[in-house]
Design a protein around this motif. Structure first.
Motif, mmCIF file in Angstrom:
data_model
loop_
_atom_site.group_PDB
_atom_site.id
_atom_site.type_symbol
_atom_site.label_atom_id
_atom_site.label_comp_id
_atom_site.label_asym_id
_atom_site.label_seq_id
_atom_site.Cartn_x
_atom_site.Cartn_y
_atom_site.Cartn_z
ATOM 1 N N PRO A 25 48.723 59.118 38.948
ATOM 2 C CA PRO A 25 48.675 60.574 38.738
ATOM 3 C C PRO A 25 48.920 60.888 37.275
ATOM 4 O O PRO A 25 49.337 60.027 36.492
ATOM 5 C CB PRO A 25 49.835 61.074 39.607
ATOM 6 C CG PRO A 25 50.819 59.949 39.566
ATOM 7 C CD PRO A 25 49.987 58.687 39.549
ATOM 8 N N SER A 26 48.684 62.117 36.902
ATOM 9 C CA SER A 26 48.989 62.535 35.536
ATOM 10 C C SER A 26 50.484 62.407 35.286
ATOM 11 O O SER A 26 51.308 62.700 36.166
ATOM 12 C CB SER A 26 48.555 63.991 35.320
ATOM 13 O OG SER A 26 49.050 64.475 34.093
ATOM 14 N N ALA A 27 50.812 61.954 34.096
ATOM 15 C CA ALA A 27 52.231 61.821 33.752
ATOM 16 C C ALA A 27 52.882 63.162 33.474
ATOM 17 O O ALA A 27 54.099 63.247 33.330
ATOM 18 C CB ALA A 27 52.385 60.915 32.537
ATOM 19 N N GLY A 28 52.051 64.216 33.399
ATOM 20 C CA GLY A 28 52.613 65.533 33.138
ATOM 21 C C GLY A 28 53.151 65.621 31.719
ATOM 22 O O GLY A 28 52.728 64.893 30.818
ATOM 23 N N PRO A 29 54.098 66.497 31.493
ATOM 24 C CA PRO A 29 54.600 66.711 30.123
ATOM 25 C C PRO A 29 55.585 65.632 29.695
ATOM 26 O O PRO A 29 56.715 65.916 29.305
ATOM 27 C CB PRO A 29 55.271 68.082 30.230
ATOM 28 C CG PRO A 29 55.783 68.123 31.636
ATOM 29 C CD PRO A 29 54.745 67.384 32.465
ATOM 30 N N ARG A 30 55.177 64.356 29.786
ATOM 31 C CA ARG A 30 56.123 63.295 29.444
ATOM 32 C C ARG A 30 56.497 63.327 27.971
ATOM 33 O O ARG A 30 57.628 62.966 27.611
ATOM 34 C CB ARG A 30 55.568 61.927 29.824
ATOM 35 C CG ARG A 30 54.290 61.519 29.130
ATOM 36 C CD ARG A 30 53.878 60.127 29.547
ATOM 37 N NE ARG A 30 52.615 59.736 28.955
ATOM 38 C CZ ARG A 30 52.091 58.521 29.071
ATOM 39 N NH1 ARG A 30 52.722 57.609 29.760
ATOM 40 N NH2 ARG A 30 50.940 58.229 28.512
ATOM 41 N N THR A 31 55.548 63.742 27.107
ATOM 42 C CA THR A 31 55.891 63.819 25.693
ATOM 43 C C THR A 31 56.946 64.892 25.442
ATOM 44 O O THR A 31 57.783 64.742 24.552
ATOM 45 C CB THR A 31 54.639 64.097 24.838
ATOM 46 O OG1 THR A 31 53.907 65.183 25.409
ATOM 47 C CG2 THR A 31 53.748 62.870 24.770
ATOM 48 N N ASP A 32 56.929 65.964 26.238
ATOM 49 C CA ASP A 32 57.957 66.992 26.095
ATOM 50 C C ASP A 32 59.332 66.417 26.415
ATOM 51 O O ASP A 32 60.329 66.744 25.759
ATOM 52 C CB ASP A 32 57.663 68.176 27.009
ATOM 53 C CG ASP A 32 56.447 68.969 26.561
ATOM 54 O OD1 ASP A 32 56.032 68.807 25.396
ATOM 55 O OD2 ASP A 32 55.909 69.733 27.376
ATOM 56 N N ARG A 33 59.387 65.562 27.415
ATOM 57 C CA ARG A 33 60.664 64.964 27.818
ATOM 58 C C ARG A 33 61.175 63.982 26.776
ATOM 59 O O ARG A 33 62.385 63.751 26.669
ATOM 60 C CB ARG A 33 60.512 64.287 29.178
ATOM 61 C CG ARG A 33 60.253 65.271 30.308
ATOM 62 C CD ARG A 33 59.875 64.567 31.603
ATOM 63 N NE ARG A 33 60.924 63.679 32.075
ATOM 64 C CZ ARG A 33 60.804 62.917 33.179
ATOM 65 N NH1 ARG A 33 59.670 62.958 33.892
ATOM 66 N NH2 ARG A 33 61.785 62.135 33.561
ATOM 67 N N LEU A 34 60.264 63.405 26.011
ATOM 68 C CA LEU A 34 60.674 62.513 24.931
ATOM 69 C C LEU A 34 60.998 63.293 23.660
ATOM 70 O O LEU A 34 61.960 62.984 22.953
ATOM 71 C CB LEU A 34 59.558 61.501 24.634
ATOM 72 C CG LEU A 34 59.155 60.562 25.768
ATOM 73 C CD1 LEU A 34 58.030 59.643 25.316
ATOM 74 C CD2 LEU A 34 60.346 59.745 26.268
ATOM 75 N N ARG A 35 60.202 64.331 23.412
ATOM 76 C CA ARG A 35 60.361 65.110 22.176
ATOM 77 C C ARG A 35 61.733 65.775 22.120
ATOM 78 O O ARG A 35 62.331 65.892 21.043
ATOM 79 C CB ARG A 35 59.243 66.158 22.094
ATOM 80 C CG ARG A 35 59.004 66.683 20.721
ATOM 81 C CD ARG A 35 57.661 67.362 20.549
ATOM 82 N NE ARG A 35 56.963 67.659 21.769
ATOM 83 C CZ ARG A 35 55.755 67.164 22.071
ATOM 84 N NH1 ARG A 35 55.142 66.343 21.244
ATOM 85 N NH2 ARG A 35 55.163 67.489 23.196
ATOM 86 N N VAL A 36 62.229 66.216 23.263
ATOM 87 C CA VAL A 36 63.518 66.907 23.274
ATOM 88 C C VAL A 36 64.644 65.970 22.826
ATOM 89 O O VAL A 36 65.688 66.426 22.342
ATOM 90 C CB VAL A 36 63.813 67.472 24.688
ATOM 91 C CG1 VAL A 36 64.115 66.356 25.674
ATOM 92 C CG2 VAL A 36 64.947 68.473 24.643
ATOM 93 N N MET A 37 64.425 64.658 22.933
ATOM 94 C CA MET A 37 65.449 63.699 22.544
ATOM 95 C C MET A 37 65.559 63.541 21.033
ATOM 96 O O MET A 37 66.548 62.979 20.536
ATOM 97 C CB MET A 37 65.168 62.344 23.197
ATOM 98 C CG MET A 37 65.136 62.376 24.714
ATOM 99 S SD MET A 37 64.794 60.757 25.441
ATOM 100 C CE MET A 37 66.331 59.885 25.053
ATOM 101 N N VAL A 38 64.543 64.015 20.288
ATOM 102 C CA VAL A 38 64.579 63.889 18.828
ATOM 103 C C VAL A 38 64.485 65.258 18.151
ATOM 104 O O VAL A 38 64.224 65.354 16.947
ATOM 105 C CB VAL A 38 63.425 62.981 18.324
ATOM 106 C CG1 VAL A 38 63.615 61.553 18.815
ATOM 107 C CG2 VAL A 38 62.070 63.516 18.769
ATOM 108 N N ALA A 39 64.721 66.301 18.929
ATOM 109 C CA ALA A 39 64.497 67.666 18.440
ATOM 110 C C ALA A 39 65.725 68.288 17.799
ATOM 111 O O ALA A 39 65.802 69.505 17.662
ATOM 112 C CB ALA A 39 64.007 68.548 19.586
#
Length: 219
Positions: A25-39
């Motif tokens: 399936p689509s991974a969905g907003p996985r980059t959002d979940r990673l981006r918040v860790m370096v934001a």
């Protein structure tokens, strides 16, 4: 020669996980979940806009090794979630059993975290025939397709020459990686997606796995 015979005559068949083995399936907003860790600081525009998790991972490495490890661990957790929601590609169990019965060694190859793919194979009873797995073991993107590293690793582990191997994949990058390693490649056609049918309309029967292979992609 039928495609089935083409595969069973080879000593070693390498099968990509994404497509031929699992419908992810689509991974969905996985980059959002990673981006918040370096934001916690102003992010470069490339990192802000990217949909590629490895771009964020590379940026995390510039912050420090601890941040890189944390972001990579989160990426692996997301991949576990995606793989857990995946469906088995129709007909792959029977296809793997046919090849194994012919004495063919089978290796599943994936750019995803090795542990996530292995869990899928075991849970769905595919590890019985696909006994070997080469997947991603770290954050180094340069070893992933279209680079041939994973294919070369699979060949080396089984000690089979490239000319005795055949690769089955759905993604262009995977097929390119196989050919770069000197391995013949066959494309597995993904099931076509279409607008949802009316509830009263039964879904079309699944395409048998061997019938979904295209010998035109070989070479």
């Amino acid at each position: 020669m039928r495609v089935e015979e083409l595969l069973t005559e080879r000593d070693h068949v390498l099968v990509a996980f994404d497509g031929p083995v699992a419908e992810l399936p689509s991974a969905g907003p996985r980059t959002d979940r990673l981006r918040v860790m370096v934001a916690d600081r102003r992010l470069p525009r490339k990192v802000t806009r990217t949909g590629d998790p490895f771009v964020i991972l590379a940026y995390a490495a510039t912050i420090g090794p601890a941040t890189e490890r944390a972001v990579y661990a989160q990426l692996c957790r997301i991949e576990h979630e995606v793989v857990a929601a995946a469906r088995v590609t129709p007909g792959v169990r029977e296809a793997l059993a046919t090849m194994a019965a012919a004495g063919t060694q089978i290796t599943v190859v994936s750019s995803l975290a090795t542990a996530a793919v292995r869990t899928f194979l075991v849970i769905h009873g595919l590890a019985e025939h696909a006994r070997h797995l080469v997947g991603r073991t770290g954050p180094d993107r340069t070893v992933l397709p279209p680079a041939p590293n994973l294919i070369n690793a699979a060949i080396h582990e089984r000690a089979t020459p490239a000319e005795s191997c055949l690769f089955v994949g759905s993604m262009d990058a995977d097929l390119t990686a196989a050919r770069a390693a000197g391995v013949d490649a066959i494309r597995h056609r993904r099931a076509a997606t279409s607008p949802a049918a009316e509830p009263a309309t039964p879904p079309p029967p699944p395409t048998p796995w061997f019938d979904a292979l295209s010998t035109a992609a070989k070479g």
